[in-house]
Design a protein around this motif. Structure first.
Motif, short mmCIF file in Angstrom:
data_model
loop_
_atom_site.label_atom_id
_atom_site.label_comp_id
_atom_site.label_asym_id
_atom_site.label_seq_id
_atom_site.Cartn_x
_atom_site.Cartn_y
_atom_site.Cartn_z
N CYS A 369 42.98 47.67 47.37
CA CYS A 369 42.22 47.23 46.19
C CYS A 369 43.02 47.45 44.91
O CYS A 369 43.03 46.61 44.01
N LEU A 370 43.71 48.59 44.82
CA LEU A 370 44.51 48.89 43.64
C LEU A 370 45.64 47.89 43.46
O LEU A 370 46.08 47.63 42.33
N ALA A 371 46.12 47.31 44.56
CA ALA A 371 47.19 46.32 44.47
C ALA A 371 46.76 45.11 43.64
O ALA A 371 47.61 44.45 43.02
N GLN A 372 45.46 44.86 43.58
CA GLN A 372 44.99 43.71 42.82
C GLN A 372 45.17 43.91 41.32
O GLN A 372 45.21 42.93 40.56
N LEU A 373 45.27 45.15 40.87
CA LEU A 373 45.43 45.42 39.44
C LEU A 373 46.72 44.85 38.89
O LEU A 373 46.80 44.48 37.71
N SER A 374 47.76 44.80 39.71
CA SER A 374 49.06 44.33 39.25
C SER A 374 49.37 42.91 39.70
O SER A 374 50.47 42.41 39.47
N THR A 375 48.39 42.25 40.32
CA THR A 375 48.63 40.88 40.79
C THR A 375 47.55 39.94 40.26
O THR A 375 47.66 39.42 39.15
N PHE A 376 46.49 39.75 41.02
CA PHE A 376 45.48 38.77 40.63
C PHE A 376 44.77 39.14 39.33
O PHE A 376 44.42 38.25 38.55
N SER A 377 44.55 40.41 39.07
CA SER A 377 43.86 40.79 37.85
C SER A 377 44.67 40.43 36.61
O SER A 377 44.12 40.00 35.59
N VAL A 378 45.99 40.61 36.69
CA VAL A 378 46.86 40.22 35.57
C VAL A 378 46.81 38.71 35.37
O VAL A 378 46.73 38.21 34.23
N GLU A 561 36.64 35.15 43.77
CA GLU A 561 35.43 35.95 43.85
C GLU A 561 35.06 36.23 45.31
O GLU A 561 34.57 37.32 45.65
N ARG A 562 35.30 35.26 46.20
CA ARG A 562 35.01 35.48 47.62
C ARG A 562 35.96 36.53 48.21
O ARG A 562 35.57 37.36 49.04
N PHE A 563 37.21 36.46 47.77
CA PHE A 563 38.19 37.45 48.23
C PHE A 563 37.78 38.85 47.79
O PHE A 563 37.87 39.81 48.58
N TYR A 564 37.30 38.99 46.57
CA TYR A 564 36.86 40.30 46.08
C TYR A 564 35.64 40.80 46.84
O TYR A 564 35.51 42.01 47.11
N TRP A 565 34.72 39.90 47.19
CA TRP A 565 33.56 40.33 47.99
C TRP A 565 34.01 40.80 49.37
O TRP A 565 33.47 41.76 49.92
N LEU A 566 35.01 40.12 49.93
CA LEU A 566 35.56 40.56 51.22
C LEU A 566 36.13 41.97 51.10
O LEU A 566 35.89 42.83 51.96
N MET A 567 36.86 42.23 50.01
CA MET A 567 37.43 43.56 49.79
C MET A 567 36.33 44.60 49.58
O MET A 567 36.47 45.76 49.99
N CYS A 568 35.23 44.19 48.96
CA CYS A 568 34.10 45.11 48.76
C CYS A 568 33.50 45.53 50.10
O CYS A 568 33.21 46.70 50.32
#
Length: 594
Positions: A369-378, A561-568
């Motif tokens: 989940c933290l990996a998303q901070l430096s990729t998709f979130s940016v 958003e679907r990817f984030y729900w999967l991660m949730c």
């Protein structure tokens, strides 16, 4: 009496198993304590500045200057960061087996410096990068980096990764080794050190995602890489300034040799006992077993042989609790070969390490989940309104939100929450390591749910404004993205500090650096798993002619958003998995559970 008839000179008390930087016995009162740990913390500020300044914004550099697609850039960055953290295992292994943590840090800092020099030179020279390209023009043809230019880029990146791995695998253990874990005061100081180690990670990160990222976006990447190069160079004299007061643990031989020998012996040895007295039982009934079995030897003579021969092994004299009993065959059965003879202490040490692995495994999803901070979130932030008054905030500066929160929460946790918890629970730690890790894992579930809701809102705004196919900024403030950064940053604080101290305090003394490096290896596995999940999601959702969720040149066309729900959902299942193991774990170190 000396020759002049004066009183006899008292011999200085030395730290058993430790030496100073000149390889002389470390002296109690002269070596170790908060002062040398301070130099370690300052060095970590500079080192993390050098690393995070590039890692936080690298996805934009890859996309805009190396003309790599968003999904490919995200994978390249996660692979780079994953490799850097995975190589911490190498740094930890070398620190335990061959070199002191002191030397490993210096060697690793020099390697990272070399990698940053290569990246700086490439960023400075236009001939070493692909031709410029207007990404706003749909008809523009952008040539992706390739050939020798790609080789130079990845050579620089992975030299940096090698240096970062060595530093992460040695520096936390080097700082923690400055404290005497045989006393309650020493253990409390060590706990404070780990809290402030995460605080210093954030201090370096704060400078990285504000000043350095702004320089990269407005003055050029050659200046950003240059600042990182200078930072890692300055960390070396800062670290060396504490040399006279460091106490360095003497390497004890390869911990992997011990682990593999016990596992192979337990597998190959016959079930028949070699004598009528069970070795494990004898250790349970005799508290002085390890002491009576020891002979005095020089610490440097240890080369993976029985650890009870080393006086330092007294601190890890463990009775068997009946778990992992299949390993007992390594000592209770006649070995099939002389080289597979194992001691009771070696078997117990391997049991301890194996018991740490389920906790390690349960933190991988959090780091995914933290990996998303430096990729998709940016990339999300880059499509939003990043203006703050008259100031335009670079998307890669968004991690400032969790960083500031960590910098506030870390001292509050150490000086207010922990003392209150100690008084309330009447225990030494107040909050146990596993409880702290569990809080972080719980926050990660909430963070991914928030991320999914925010992405749904962002896409709704894009649709309503008729900008779903536009690369321009959307009429929605980037502060919405700050919410997921806030929750994930809090999860990182609780989990990372808890993991570092948990692995260091629970691991056998001869394996502490390697065990502590598991904290960073968990980050690596998380980044790699993120890459795998993205690829699997695209493969599954792209079947039967459908468009993959996470593929294309425009982020607005993604189903993020679907990817984030999967991660949730995965994070929630992982949290339940963690509770299963955490409730069954029995602490072995003093002060960990009391």
């Amino acid at each position: 009496m000396d020759q002049e008839g004066g009183p006899p000179q008292m011999a200085a008390t030395t730290w058993d198993g430790y030496v100073d930087w000149r390889n002389r016995p470390a002296i109690v009162g002269r070596h170790g304590g908060m002062l040398p740990a301070f130099f370690v913390l300052v060095a970590e500020v500079l080192e993390n500045l050098a690393y995070l300044a590039n890692a936080s914004n690298l996805v934009m550099y890859m996309a805009e200057y190396m003309h790599v697609s968003p999904s490919r850039a995200a994978n390249d960055v996660t692979n780079f960061m994953g490799t850097a953290f995975l190589l911490a295992l190498l740094g930890g292994f070398l620190s335990d087996a061959f070199c002191t943590t002191y030397r490993i840090y210096l060697i690793s800092a020099a390697i990272e410096f070399l990698g940053l020099v290569i990246l700086t030179v490439q960023a400075k020279s236009a001939s070493l990068k692909p031709p410029p390209c207007d990404h706003a023009d749909p008809a523009a043809i952008c040539r992706e980096v390739s050939g020798g230019k790609a080789a130079m880029l990845f050579a620089g990146l992975y030299l940096v990764a090698l240096g970062v791995g060595g530093i992460k695998g040695s520096l936390p253990s080097h700082g923690a080794e400055q404290f005497d874990d045989g006393t309650p005061q020493g253990r409390k100081q060590r706990s404070t050190f780990f809290n402030y180690f995460v605080f210093c990670l954030s201090c370096g990160g704060l400078i990285a995602v504000t000043l350095v990222v702004w320089v990269e976006d407005n003055k050029g990447w050659q200046w950003g890489f240059g600042i990182s190069t200078l930072a890692i160079l300055l960390s070396i004299p800062v670290f060396l300034a504490g040399s006279a007061s460091y106490r360095n643990k003497i390497p004890s031989g390869s911990p992997l040799t011990t682990i593999f020998k016990v596992l192979i012996a337990a597998t190959l040895n016959p079930c028949k006992s070699r004598n009528t007295s069970n070795a494990i039982a004898s250790m349970n009934t005799s508290p002085s077993y390890a002491t009576t079995q020891m002979t005095q030897r020089k610490p440097e003579a240890f080369e993976g042989e029985a650890e009870e021969d080393d006086p330092r092994s007294k601190e890890v004299n463990l009775p068997s609790d009946g778990s992992l009993s299949f390993l007992n065959r390594a000592v209770t059965s006649k070995p099939v070969h002389r080289s597979l003879e194992c001691s009771v202490q070696q078997v117990e040490d391997v049991k301890v390490v194996l018991k740490l692995l389920p906790v390690f495994a349960c933190t991988i999803i959090l780091n995914c989940c933290l990996a998303q901070l430096s990729t998709f979130s940016v990339q999300q932030a880059s499509t939003m309104d990043t203006k703050l008054g008259s100031l335009k905030v670079p998307p890669a500066s968004l991690p400032i939100f969790p960083i500031l929160f960590i910098m506030i929460l870390a001292p509050v946790y150490d000086h207010f929450i922990v003392p209150f918890a100690r008084r309330a629970t009447k225990t030494e730690t107040g909050v146990t390591h596993l409880q702290r890790i569990g809080i972080g894992l719980g926050l990660s579930v909430l963070a991914m749910a928030v991320a999914a809701l925010v992405e749904a809102k962002r896409k709704r705004v894009a649709t309503d404004a008729g900008l779903i196919n536009s690369a321009g900024p959307l009429p929605i403030t980037f502060f919405w993205i700050a919410l997921q950064y806030l929750f994930l940053g809090s999860a990182d604080l609780f989990t990372l500090a808890g993991l570092l101290e948990f692995f260091f305090s629970e691991a056998p003394a001869s394996m502490r650096s390697l065990a502590t490096a598991l904290s960073w290896a968990s980050l690596a596995m998380g980044y790699y798993l993120s890459t795998v999940i993205v690829s699997v999601v695209n493969g599954v959702t792209g079947s039967s002619g459908h468009r993959p969720w996470l593929k294309g040149g425009n982020l607005n066309g993604y189903h993020l958003e679907r990817f984030y729900w999967l991660m949730c959902v995965l994070s929630g299942l992982n949290f339940l998995h963690y509770l299963y193991w955490a409730t069954r774990y029995k602490y072995r170190s003093a002060g960990s559970s009391k």
